[in-house]
Design a protein around this motif. Structure first.
Motif, short mmCIF file in Angstrom:
data_model
loop_
_atom_site.label_atom_id
_atom_site.label_comp_id
_atom_site.label_asym_id
_atom_site.label_seq_id
_atom_site.Cartn_x
_atom_site.Cartn_y
_atom_site.Cartn_z
N HIS A 149 23.19 37.15 39.78
CA HIS A 149 22.63 37.91 38.67
C HIS A 149 22.92 37.28 37.32
CE1 HIS A 149 22.83 41.34 35.67
NE2 HIS A 149 21.55 41.22 35.95
N ASP A 150 24.20 37.07 37.01
CA ASP A 150 24.57 36.61 35.67
C ASP A 150 25.88 35.84 35.74
OD1 ASP A 150 25.96 36.88 32.94
OD2 ASP A 150 23.96 37.63 32.48
N THR A 151 25.91 34.65 35.15
CA THR A 151 27.12 33.83 35.15
C THR A 151 27.63 33.57 33.74
OG1 THR A 151 25.79 31.80 35.25
CG2 THR A 151 26.57 32.70 37.34
N THR A 152 27.30 34.47 32.82
CA THR A 152 27.77 34.31 31.43
C THR A 152 29.29 34.24 31.36
OG1 THR A 152 25.85 35.51 30.58
CG2 THR A 152 27.75 35.32 29.12
N LEU A 153 29.96 35.13 32.09
CA LEU A 153 31.42 35.20 32.02
C LEU A 153 32.11 34.18 32.91
CD1 LEU A 153 31.90 39.09 32.05
CD2 LEU A 153 31.97 37.55 30.08
N GLY A 154 31.38 33.63 33.88
CA GLY A 154 31.97 32.68 34.81
C GLY A 154 31.16 32.64 36.10
N PRO A 155 31.64 31.90 37.11
CA PRO A 155 30.91 31.83 38.38
C PRO A 155 30.75 33.21 38.99
CG PRO A 155 33.14 30.95 38.61
CD PRO A 155 32.90 31.13 37.14
N ALA A 156 29.68 33.39 39.74
CA ALA A 156 29.39 34.69 40.34
C ALA A 156 30.32 34.95 41.52
CB ALA A 156 27.94 34.75 40.80
N LEU A 157 30.94 36.11 41.53
CA LEU A 157 31.78 36.54 42.65
C LEU A 157 31.22 37.82 43.23
CD1 LEU A 157 34.43 36.41 44.37
CD2 LEU A 157 35.51 37.80 42.59
N GLY A 158 31.04 37.84 44.55
CA GLY A 158 30.56 39.04 45.22
C GLY A 158 30.53 38.83 46.72
#
Length: 364
Positions: free
Chosen positions: A32-41
């Motif tokens: 969805h969004d990686t503004t804050l960092g790599p995607a974790l889920g």
């Protein structure tokens, strides 16, 4: 479905389809969004009725992880994987190893973990192909089962909600109705019992409820009766959608705070309980202890450090309640606003930095 239209609606970055004929792997990774960092889920395995339903679930869950990670103060974006298949009959080691190779190919842009239908052992198989996986079996540098840590975060969140509703965070003497007594909720009951709370529990698995009765002196009621009990705090810890048109008029608690995901049947139900003066702890904030815990693995797991970070759920919820009062909006909307403000702040800072760099280069 119109895939690009669906992605554009909430500004998804990437959708990846993964297929391996030999193992039967059919997976969808949504970032969805990686503004804050790599995607974790996490990686969810489920028997979807259609491929479109699987894609929609991956997109919905990925967006939820963006908000959850942002609200938890993590420098991580949001992503999610769904694997199409029956987790009881369709699993095989080759499937998860093949999926691990797809994750490795993303080179750290997406990091996975266990979720509904997957286990630590499945994550171990993924780990044979990539390091971009958390929640693997416990050994040096990993965290193991996240349930006890999730429970600790929910416990801290309940105290924050009690403080908001009653002006006192103490749970001693409070009556708390716990709906569902699975692994997270059982550990939560232990914290609540130690503080002197009176517990009323229910579970569709009568053995699970009986276990809590025996261990914590709880009272047990039938699953449908949990909405009608006299209590100070209602803690939904099982199914989603339990706050709805039917249940809201029956609830007597001034606080709703539990570990279940997607507790509101519809957003308007959050509006209704806000108007009734019930303090609602948004689920993706209060139950973020698990993701905080596995995220710590990315730095080389340290349990003390992870638990200290989980304790900040109290502060995060306090901020949500503050925004709710300040802007006169329901807490679910306040939680979204808190997460969005954090993402927007970093995005603006990054854009300003790039603009400054452009100006510097243009003067040369």
């Amino acid at each position: 479905m119109e895939i690009f239209s669906s992605m554009e609606e909430y500004d998804y970055e990437q959708l990846i389809f993964c297929q391996d004929k030999n193992s039967g792997l059919k997976a969808v990774i949504a970032i969805h969004d990686t503004t804050l960092g790599p995607a974790l889920g996490g990686t969810r395995m489920w028997t979807y009725n259609s491929e479109a339903e699987a894609v929609e679930d991956a997109l919905r869950l990925a967006k939820g992880m963006t908000y959850k990670n942002a609200a938890a103060g993590l420098n991580l974006g949001g992503g999610k994987t769904v694997i199409i298949g029956d987790p009881k009959t369709d699993k095989n080691p080759e499937m998860f190893r093949a999926f691990g190779r797809y994750i490795e190919g993303l080179n750290g842009r997406y990091i996975t973990a266990e979720d509904v239908g997957t286990t630590e052992q499945d994550m171990d198989l993924i780990h044979m192909e990539t390091d971009f996986v958390t929640g693997i079996s416990r050994f040096s540098g990993t965290s193991g089962n996240p349930s006890p840590v999730t429970a600790y975060g929910v416990y801290k969140g309940i105290k924050a909600a009690a403080n908001e509703a009653y002006g006192d965070e103490s749970l001693e003497g409070r009556t708390i109705a716990v709906q569902g007594v699975g692994s997270v909720a059982y550990a939560l009951c232990e914290y609540l019992h130690k503080e002197g709370a009176t517990l009323i529990v229910t579970d569709i698995n009568k053995e699970a409820a009986s276990r809590a009765v025996e261990a914590f002196g709880a009272s047990a009621v039938e699953p449908e009766a949990i909405y009608d009990v006299d209590c100070d705090i209602y803690a939904p810890c099982a199914l989603g959608g339990v706050i709805n048109d039917d249940t809201i008029p029956r609830l007597k608690a001034k606080v709703i705070a539990g570990s279940a995901n997607n507790q509101l049947k519809k957003p308007e139900h959050g509006d209704i309980i806000h108007e009734k003066g019930i303090v609602f702890a948004p689920d993706y904030v209060i139950n973020s202890g698990g993701v905080i815990n596995v995220a710590d693995e990315l730095n080389g797991y340290n349990q003390d450090r992870a638990m200290k970070k989980v304790e900040t759920i109290y502060d995060s919820l306090s901020k949500v309640f503050e925004i709710s009062r300040r802007d006169n909006i329901p807490t679910y909307a306040a939680a979204d606003r808190m997460a969005e403000e954090r993402i927007k702040s970093l995005r603006n800072s990054r854009n300003q930095f790039l603009l400054n760099e452009h100006h510097v280069l243009s003067r040369r």
